[in-house]
Scaffold this motif. Structure first.
Motif, PDB file in Angstrom:
ATOM      1  N   ASP A 198       0.847  -1.185   0.000  1.00 56.00           N
ATOM      2  CA  ASP A 198       0.000   0.000   0.000  1.00 56.00           C
ATOM      3  C   ASP A 198       0.891   1.247   0.000  1.00 56.00           C
ATOM      4  O   ASP A 198       2.130   1.145  -0.005  1.00 56.00           O
ATOM      5  N   GLU A 199       0.267   2.424   0.018  1.00 57.00           N
ATOM      6  CA  GLU A 199       1.050   3.655  -0.138  1.00 57.00           C
ATOM      7  C   GLU A 199       2.089   3.845   0.961  1.00 57.00           C
ATOM      8  O   GLU A 199       3.258   4.151   0.660  1.00 57.00           O
ATOM      9  N   PRO A 200       1.755   3.664   2.257  1.00 54.93           N
ATOM     10  CA  PRO A 200       2.797   3.818   3.278  1.00 54.93           C
ATOM     11  C   PRO A 200       3.954   2.839   3.110  1.00 54.93           C
ATOM     12  O   PRO A 200       5.120   3.197   3.324  1.00 54.93           O
ATOM     13  N   ARG A 201       3.624   1.601   2.700  1.00 54.18           N
ATOM     14  CA  ARG A 201       4.709   0.614   2.538  1.00 54.18           C
ATOM     15  C   ARG A 201       5.567   0.955   1.322  1.00 54.18           C
ATOM     16  O   ARG A 201       6.788   0.745   1.337  1.00 54.18           O
ATOM     17  N   ARG A 202       4.952   1.485   0.259  1.00 57.45           N
ATOM     18  CA  ARG A 202       5.743   1.920  -0.897  1.00 57.45           C
ATOM     19  C   ARG A 202       6.667   3.066  -0.515  1.00 57.45           C
ATOM     20  O   ARG A 202       7.815   3.135  -0.978  1.00 57.45           O
ATOM     21  N   ASP A 203       6.178   3.951   0.337  1.00 60.24           N
ATOM     22  CA  ASP A 203       7.013   5.059   0.775  1.00 60.24           C
ATOM     23  C   ASP A 203       8.217   4.561   1.559  1.00 60.24           C
ATOM     24  O   ASP A 203       9.328   5.097   1.421  1.00 60.24           O
ATOM     25  N   LEU A 204       8.027   3.525   2.369  1.00 61.89           N
ATOM     26  CA  LEU A 204       9.155   2.941   3.102  1.00 61.89           C
ATOM     27  C   LEU A 204      10.151   2.303   2.136  1.00 61.89           C
ATOM     28  O   LEU A 204      11.372   2.455   2.300  1.00 61.89           O
ATOM     29  N   VAL A 205       9.647   1.572   1.135  1.00 62.30           N
ATOM     30  CA  VAL A 205      10.549   1.011   0.120  1.00 62.30           C
ATOM     31  C   VAL A 205      11.369   2.127  -0.519  1.00 62.30           C
ATOM     32  O   VAL A 205      12.597   2.012  -0.671  1.00 62.30           O
ATOM     33  N   ARG A 206      10.715   3.203  -0.879  1.00 65.47           N
ATOM     34  CA  ARG A 206      11.397   4.334  -1.507  1.00 65.47           C
ATOM     35  C   ARG A 206      12.529   4.863  -0.620  1.00 65.47           C
ATOM     36  O   ARG A 206      13.655   5.069  -1.075  1.00 65.47           O
ATOM     37  N   ARG A 207      12.209   5.098   0.661  1.00 68.90           N
ATOM     38  CA  ARG A 207      13.224   5.637   1.574  1.00 68.90           C
ATOM     39  C   ARG A 207      14.398   4.682   1.713  1.00 68.90           C
ATOM     40  O   ARG A 207      15.560   5.110   1.774  1.00 68.90           O
ATOM     41  N   ARG A 208      14.109   3.391   1.766  1.00 64.49           N
ATOM     42  CA  ARG A 208      15.187   2.417   1.933  1.00 64.49           C
ATOM     43  C   ARG A 208      16.034   2.290   0.667  1.00 64.49           C
ATOM     44  O   ARG A 208      17.257   2.093   0.752  1.00 64.49           O
ATOM     45  N   VAL A 209      15.417   2.395  -0.487  1.00 62.34           N
ATOM     46  CA  VAL A 209      16.194   2.390  -1.735  1.00 62.34           C
ATOM     47  C   VAL A 209      17.140   3.576  -1.758  1.00 62.34           C
ATOM     48  O   VAL A 209      18.339   3.438  -2.046  1.00 62.34           O
ATOM     49  N   LEU A 210      16.628   4.751  -1.446  1.00 61.58           N
ATOM     50  CA  LEU A 210      17.445   5.965  -1.496  1.00 61.58           C
ATOM     51  C   LEU A 210      18.558   5.948  -0.445  1.00 61.58           C
ATOM     52  O   LEU A 210      19.652   6.473  -0.676  1.00 61.58           O
TER      53      LEU A 210
END
Length: 324
Positions: A198-210
């Protein structure tokens, strides 16, 4: 992520996506047009569209339930690390009818009814672990990480696999017990992340990738939890038949009929599997039988809705990273 302002890069008014994003993440114009109106891909673009250059260095490998039962979780992680892929995140989730159809939406048009029903029985049996992997060997302008990992996976045909391929090294049992699902190319990495997150989990993926997060400790902890919850299975067909023959009640009936010289049908064993709880000691024996009774994986003469990706991946006329 907010949508681009009027002074930002161009946005397609229908899809609210910068068209250069989809051109940068798939080599197929047909696929780019199809994904442009796919809601999961749209949501993924809203989350990751402004970091496409970084996402080209990311691959996605889902370790399926049979990887837990067959104790292939740690071997898979070891092989991936040897090949330069390191986890920056791990998404643990349980497949259901909806996620199965959405992850494989553009491939299920070739799947036989029996294959789909078998996947519906296998994939919800335990949690799946989706490894978000950074390719340490990737550099701007190089083959995208997802395409390199997809090539490393190896062909579906065992005769075409070599010792370098992931499927060979994991000891794939058959077409359904193959332990992993690997996203074909960057467009699929994005889309499938939106299917399972979901959107919050995608945001966490994004932060961890960066951030280049090191997810290995949490990955190993997840593996330990899964293996503690689910006994090991050997995928030995004859051993499964013997164990089922000794099983009381309905799960053992096909094996006992087989011992009397009858041939149990796939539909019968599938029906029993669906009626058997996922924590039953007989579940994986029934699933093992199912994978061997299934003879027609695909509908003859039908091609997938989107073309297959190869190592010849090159987005025509678009430089890698153009959507930065």
């Amino acid at each position: 992520m907010t949508l681009p302002r009027s002074d930002s890069p161009p946005v397609d008014r229908l899809t609210e996506i910068d068209p250069r994003i989809r051109e940068a993440v798939t080599w197929s114009r047909e696929k780019a047009d199809l994904y442009a109106v796919d809601q999961y891909f749209r949501e993924a673009c809203w989350a990751f569209g402004d970091i496409v250059p970084q996402m080209l260095g990311i691959a996605l490998c889902m370790l399926k339930p049979e990887a837990t039962a067959g104790r292939r979780l740690r071997p898979a992680l070891r092989i991936l690390r040897e090949e330069g892929f390191h986890p920056v995140d791990a998404v643990r989730f349980r497949h259901d009818r909806l996620t199965i159809r959405e992850v494989w939406r553009y491939q299920f048009n070739i799947a036989s009814r029996e294959r789909i029903e078998a996947m519906d029985a296998i994939l919800p049996s335990t949690d799946t672990v989706a490894l978000v992997l950074r390719d340490e060997r990737w550099a701007p302008g190089a083959l995208p990480a997802a395409v390199r990992l997809n090539a490393l996976k190896g062909p579906a045909d065992p005769a075409l696999r070599g010792p370098q391929h992931l499927r060979h090294r994991l000891g794939v049992v058959n077409g359904l017990f193959n332990f992993t699902h690997i996203s074909d190319e960057p467009a699929d990495v994005l889309r499938e992340l939106a299917v399972i997150c979901d959107e919050p989990r995608r945001d966490l993926v994004r932060r961890r990738v960066l951030a280049g997060h090191n997810a290995r400790p949490e990955v190993l902890a997840t593996f330990q939890d899964l293996e503690g919850e689910h006994p090991e299975h050997d995928f030995d067909l004859e051993a499964s038949w013997r164990r089922l023959e000794a099983a009381p009640g309905a799960p053992g009936e096909p094996a006992r009929r087989r011992a009397r010289g009858e041939r149990p049908s796939l539909d019968t064993v599938l029906a029993l599997t669906r009626a058997t709880p996922v924590d039953s000691p007989h579940r994986w024996d029934l699933l093992t039988v199912v994978t061997h009774l299934l003879t027609e994986m695909n509908v003859p003469g039908v091609t997938p809705s989107v073309p297959n990706v190869t190592e010849a991946w090159r987005p025509e006329g678009v430089a890698v990273g153009a959507a930065s």
